[in-house]
Enzyme design. Structure first.
Site, PDB file in Angstrom:
ATOM      1  N   SER A   1       0.862  -1.179   0.000  1.00 13.80           N
ATOM      2  CA  SER A   1       0.000   0.000   0.000  1.00 13.80           C
ATOM      3  C   SER A   1       0.896   1.226   0.000  1.00 13.80           C
ATOM      4  O   SER A   1       2.052   1.173   0.447  1.00 13.80           O
ATOM      5  CB  SER A   1      -0.878   0.008   1.254  1.00 13.80           C
ATOM      6  OG  SER A   1      -1.500   1.273   1.447  1.00 13.80           O
TER       7      SER A   1
ATOM      8  N   TYR B   1      -1.060  -0.838  10.444  1.00 17.89           N
ATOM      9  CA  TYR B   1      -1.197  -1.191   9.025  1.00 17.89           C
ATOM     10  C   TYR B   1       0.062  -0.789   8.254  1.00 17.89           C
ATOM     11  O   TYR B   1       0.616  -1.579   7.486  1.00 17.89           O
ATOM     12  CB  TYR B   1      -2.424  -0.488   8.461  1.00 17.89           C
ATOM     13  CG  TYR B   1      -2.716  -0.770   7.011  1.00 17.89           C
ATOM     14  CD1 TYR B   1      -3.263  -1.992   6.614  1.00 17.89           C
ATOM     15  CD2 TYR B   1      -2.470   0.183   6.026  1.00 17.89           C
ATOM     16  CE1 TYR B   1      -3.550  -2.242   5.278  1.00 17.89           C
ATOM     17  CE2 TYR B   1      -2.757  -0.059   4.692  1.00 17.89           C
ATOM     18  CZ  TYR B   1      -3.299  -1.283   4.326  1.00 17.89           C
ATOM     19  OH  TYR B   1      -3.586  -1.529   3.003  1.00 17.89           O
TER      20      TYR B   1
END
Length: 254
Positions: free
Chosen positions: A147, A160
Site C-alpha cells: 500500500s 497497518y
C-alpha cells in the site's frame, strides 16, 4: 512478439483474497493472459461466483479453496492444496490484507497480531512453502500487494503501515534470495481504489482527504491493477525484481 512476452499460457497463479475487489480483478487479468487460477477466501459461499467471473470467456482452469489466512495452519495448507490441485504454482499474488485503524497507544494485542499474521506473515509463509517447486523449474513470480501507506502513513494507521512497510522490506530479501533461480519478487503499492468495501468504510472527511490527494481526480478501479500485475507476472517484467510499483493516481507526488 509483444503478445508473447505477456502470455501466461501454461502458468498457474495463486491469488490470495481473490474472490472480490482487487484480487478478483488481478486474477481475471492473469486468466485473460492465459494463466490457470487458484483463489482463496474465508467465505466459501463467494468463491464459485468469483471464479465464474474470473474465467468468463476463457478456456482456463480454476481452483477455489477455503482458507483463513489469519491461521498459520490454513496458510500452509493452502500452498499444499494448490499444488495438489494444479500440480504447480508459478505466480503468487499475496493480495489478502486488512486494517484495524487505531492510535499506537490504543492498538489491541489481538488486532496487532492479526494484522501481522495476515498482512506480513501469510505472504512469507506462502513463499516459503512454494519456492522450492519454483526453483525446480527456474521460473517464478512473486507479487506482494502492499500500500502507499507502506511508504507514508496517517494517524491511526500505524499498525497497518508497519505491516505494509515490512512487506516491502521482506520482498527485497526475497528478490535477493530467489533471484539465482530466475524468480522475481516485487511489490505493488496501490493508492485509493474504489471497491464495495472501501466505498462503505471511507466516508465524510476521510473520503475528502483521499480525494484531495489523488492527482488524477478519481479513485482507482480494480481493473486498473490488471496491467501492473500482468507486467510483473509475465516475461515482460523479467528484469524487474526487488522493486515497488506505486499505482496511486499520483498520490505520492503530493
Amino acid at each position: 512478439m509483444l503478445n508473447k512476452i505477456f502470455d501466461l499460457t501454461g502458468k498457474v497463479a495463486l491469488v490470495t483474497g481473490g474472490s472480490k475487489g482487487l484480487g478478483c480483478a488481478m486474477a481475471r487479468g492473469l486468466a485473460l493472459a492465459g494463466a490457470d487460477i487458484v483463489i482463496n477466501s474465508r467465505n466459501g459461499d463467494e468463491l464459485e461466483s468469483a471464479m465464474a467471473e474470473i474465467l468468463q470467456g476463457t478456456d482456463r482452469k480454476g481452483c477455489s479453496l477455503v482458507a483463513d489466512l489469519f491461521k498459520r495452519e490454513d496458510t500452509v495448507n493452502l500452498a499444499r492444496q494448490a499444488i495438489e490441485a494444479m500440480g504447480r504454482v508459478d505466480i503468487i499474488i499475496n493480495n489478502a490484507g486488512t486494517n484495524v485503524p487505531a492510535s499506537v497507544d490504543e492498538i489491541k494485542d489481538d488486532d496487532w497480531d492479526r494484522l501481522v499474521e495476515l498482512n506480513l506473515s501469510a505472504p512469507v509463509v506462502l513463499v516459503r512453502e512454494l519456492a522450492a517447486q519454483m526453483k525446480e523449474r527456474k521460473w517464478g513470480r512473486i507479487i506482494n500487494i502492499s500500500s502507499i501507506f507502506g511508504l507514508c502513513t496517517k494517524e491511526a494507521r500505524g499498525a497497518y503501515s508497519a505491516t505494509k512497510a515490512g512487506l516491502m522490506g521482506i520482498t527485497r530479501t526475497m528478490a535477493q534470495d530467489l533471484g539465482p533461480w530466475n524468480i522475481t519478487a516485487n511489490v505493488i503499492a496501490p493508492g485509493p481504489f474504489s471497491t464495495p468495501l472501501t466505498d462503505r468504510l471511507v466516508q465524510g472527511e476521510l473520503r475528502e482527504y483521499f480525494d484531495r490527494m489523488v492527482v488524477l481526480d478519481r479513485w482507482g478501479k480494480p481493473q486498473d491493477l490488471m496491467g501492473p500485475a500482468l507486467l510483473l507476472a509475465s516475461d515482460a517484467g523479467s528484469y524487474i525484481t526487488g522493486s515497488t510499483l506505486v499505482v496511486d493516481g499520483g498520490w505520492m507526488t503530493r
